[in-house]
Design a protein around this motif. Structure first.
Motif, PDB file in Angstrom:
ATOM      1  N   CYS A   1       0.839  -1.183   0.000  1.00 47.83           N
ATOM      2  CA  CYS A   1       0.000   0.000   0.000  1.00 47.83           C
ATOM      3  C   CYS A   1       0.885   1.248   0.000  1.00 47.83           C
ATOM      4  CB  CYS A   1      -0.912  -0.007   1.222  1.00 47.83           C
ATOM      5  SG  CYS A   1      -2.076   1.355   1.255  1.00 47.83           S
TER       6      CYS A   1
ATOM      7  N   LYS B   1      -0.126   3.418 -16.959  1.00 48.16           N
ATOM      8  CA  LYS B   1      -0.493   3.796 -15.591  1.00 48.16           C
ATOM      9  C   LYS B   1      -0.470   5.313 -15.432  1.00 48.16           C
ATOM     10  CE  LYS B   1       0.893   2.909 -10.754  1.00 48.16           C
ATOM     11  NZ  LYS B   1       1.077   4.319 -10.346  1.00 48.16           N
TER      12      LYS B   1
ATOM     13  N   GLU C   1      -3.792   7.654 -14.824  1.00 46.65           N
ATOM     14  CA  GLU C   1      -3.889   8.449 -13.602  1.00 46.65           C
ATOM     15  C   GLU C   1      -4.185   9.911 -13.948  1.00 46.65           C
ATOM     16  OE1 GLU C   1      -0.624   7.878 -10.930  1.00 46.65           O
ATOM     17  OE2 GLU C   1      -0.857   5.700 -10.915  1.00 46.65           O
TER      18      GLU C   1
ATOM     19  N   SER D   1     -12.947   5.290  -8.146  1.00 46.63           N
ATOM     20  CA  SER D   1     -11.589   4.760  -7.965  1.00 46.63           C
ATOM     21  C   SER D   1     -11.128   4.147  -9.279  1.00 46.63           C
ATOM     22  CB  SER D   1     -11.547   3.706  -6.855  1.00 46.63           C
ATOM     23  OG  SER D   1     -12.383   2.599  -7.176  1.00 46.63           O
TER      24      SER D   1
ATOM     25  N   HIS E   1      -4.041  -3.436  -9.457  1.00 48.99           N
ATOM     26  CA  HIS E   1      -3.715  -2.116  -8.910  1.00 48.99           C
ATOM     27  C   HIS E   1      -5.003  -1.319  -8.723  1.00 48.99           C
ATOM     28  CE1 HIS E   1      -2.714   2.246  -9.621  1.00 48.99           C
ATOM     29  NE2 HIS E   1      -1.948   1.962  -8.601  1.00 48.99           N
ATOM     30  N   ARG E   2      -5.174  -0.757  -7.532  1.00 50.89           N
ATOM     31  CA  ARG E   2      -6.326   0.100  -7.262  1.00 50.89           C
ATOM     32  C   ARG E   2      -5.833   1.436  -6.714  1.00 50.89           C
ATOM     33  NH1 ARG E   2      -9.364  -3.423  -3.158  1.00 50.89           N
ATOM     34  NH2 ARG E   2      -7.305  -4.350  -3.002  1.00 50.89           N
ATOM     35  N   MET E   3      -6.547   2.492  -7.075  1.00 50.62           N
ATOM     36  CA  MET E   3      -6.131   3.810  -6.628  1.00 50.62           C
ATOM     37  C   MET E   3      -7.345   4.641  -6.216  1.00 50.62           C
ATOM     38  SD  MET E   3      -3.787   6.619  -8.604  1.00 50.62           S
ATOM     39  CE  MET E   3      -5.024   6.931  -9.855  1.00 50.62           C
TER      40      MET E   3
ATOM     41  N   CYS F   1      -2.714   3.904  -3.141  1.00 49.22           N
ATOM     42  CA  CYS F   1      -2.569   2.855  -4.154  1.00 49.22           C
ATOM     43  C   CYS F   1      -2.379   1.506  -3.490  1.00 49.22           C
ATOM     44  CB  CYS F   1      -1.380   3.139  -5.064  1.00 49.22           C
ATOM     45  SG  CYS F   1      -1.609   4.536  -6.168  1.00 49.22           S
TER      46      CYS F   1
ATOM     47  N   TYR G   1      -1.500  -2.580  -4.294  1.00 46.57           N
ATOM     48  CA  TYR G   1      -0.970  -3.557  -5.241  1.00 46.57           C
ATOM     49  C   TYR G   1      -1.174  -4.953  -4.650  1.00 46.57           C
ATOM     50  CZ  TYR G   1       1.575   0.436  -7.279  1.00 46.57           C
ATOM     51  OH  TYR G   1       1.918   1.639  -7.847  1.00 46.57           O
TER      52      TYR G   1
END
Length: 245
Positions: A41, A93, A97, A116, A135-137, A153, A155
């Motif tokens: 994280c 990525k 973003e 998200s 991957h989450r953000m 973020c 992973y």
């Protein structure tokens, strides 16, 4: 990289009015995410240009150093993580973003918390082999000045590569995919055309692309024309935007 520079310019908060959020609360949440989800994280502070990296046992699988927890760095870019991402996925990525930031920036503050990013990327593991990683953000905004303050973020090592799009913006409240990749360009373009398209997106000229790929300028021009015809767009830059945006 041009895209990353654009993203830094958008993300970093250089305004004089400081955010009143208590970052210690979010540090505790980041640690909890890492422990509960067996994730790596990353909590990035746009106001201070710092990141805090929380690692679970998954970090060892990805060959990441496991020293202090969290590891604090003086940048919003977690280089140890980023350098493990496949170059093509790393570029995507950054692009996505920036896309996510622009989408939320146009929304009302009250709407932003529902959104998200969910994506799948390839990262090198402890054996120097690429593995699929989920991957989450999430973005957290300042309540007093409306500026982006934190990015969280996550992973997670994925079981397998799924058939889901490589990139999605989701609305968790409504359970809907808001945005996903417009084109399955990997099945439309040849590997060489994808290489050319990637360099176009990074701002390289045809002459520079020819040198990087050890081919003639005429060959680059032919690839660019093929890209336009296959993707039905007016220019290569638009092709790049339509493929990733």
């Amino acid at each position: 990289m041009e895209i990353r520079e654009q993203l830094s310019d958008k993300l970093l908060d250089n305004t004089s009015q400081k955010c009143i959020l208590n970052i210690e609360i979010y540090k505790e949440r980041a640690l909890a995410y890492a422990q509960i989800e067996s994730a790596v994280c990353v909590l990035s502070d746009m106001q201070e240009n710092k990141s805090y990296i929380y690692k679970s046992a998954a970090a060892e699988e990805l060959g990441l150093s496991k020293s202090e927890n969290p590891t604090e760095i003086d940048s919003i870019w977690e280089e140890e993580m980023l350098k493990k991402i496949h170059p093509d996925d790393r570029l995507k990525k950054y692009i996505h973003e920036l896309r996510f930031f622009r989408l939320l920036d146009a929304m009302k503050m009250t709407e932003r918390t529902a959104y998200s990013v969910v994506s799948k990327i390839r990262m090198k593991d402890k054996n120097d082999q690429y593995r699929w990683v989920k991957h989450r953000m999430f973005y957290i905004y300042s309540p007093n000045n409306g500026r982006l303050r934190l990015a969280l973020c996550l992973y997670n090592i994925a079981l397998t590569s799924s058939h889901a799009p490589d990139f999605m913006i989701i609305n968790a409240v409504k359970g809907k995919v808001v945005v996903k990749d417009k084109l399955d360009y990997k099945s439309i373009l040849s590997p060489r055309e994808l290489e050319v398209l990637k360099f176009v997106g990074e701002g390289y000229s045809s002459k520079e692309i020819a040198g990087l790929l050890s081919i003639s300028i005429n060959t680059v021009s032919r690839h660019r024309q093929n890209i336009l015809e296959k993707l039905k767009v007016k220019n290569s830059t638009q092709a790049f935007k339509d493929s990733f945006y």
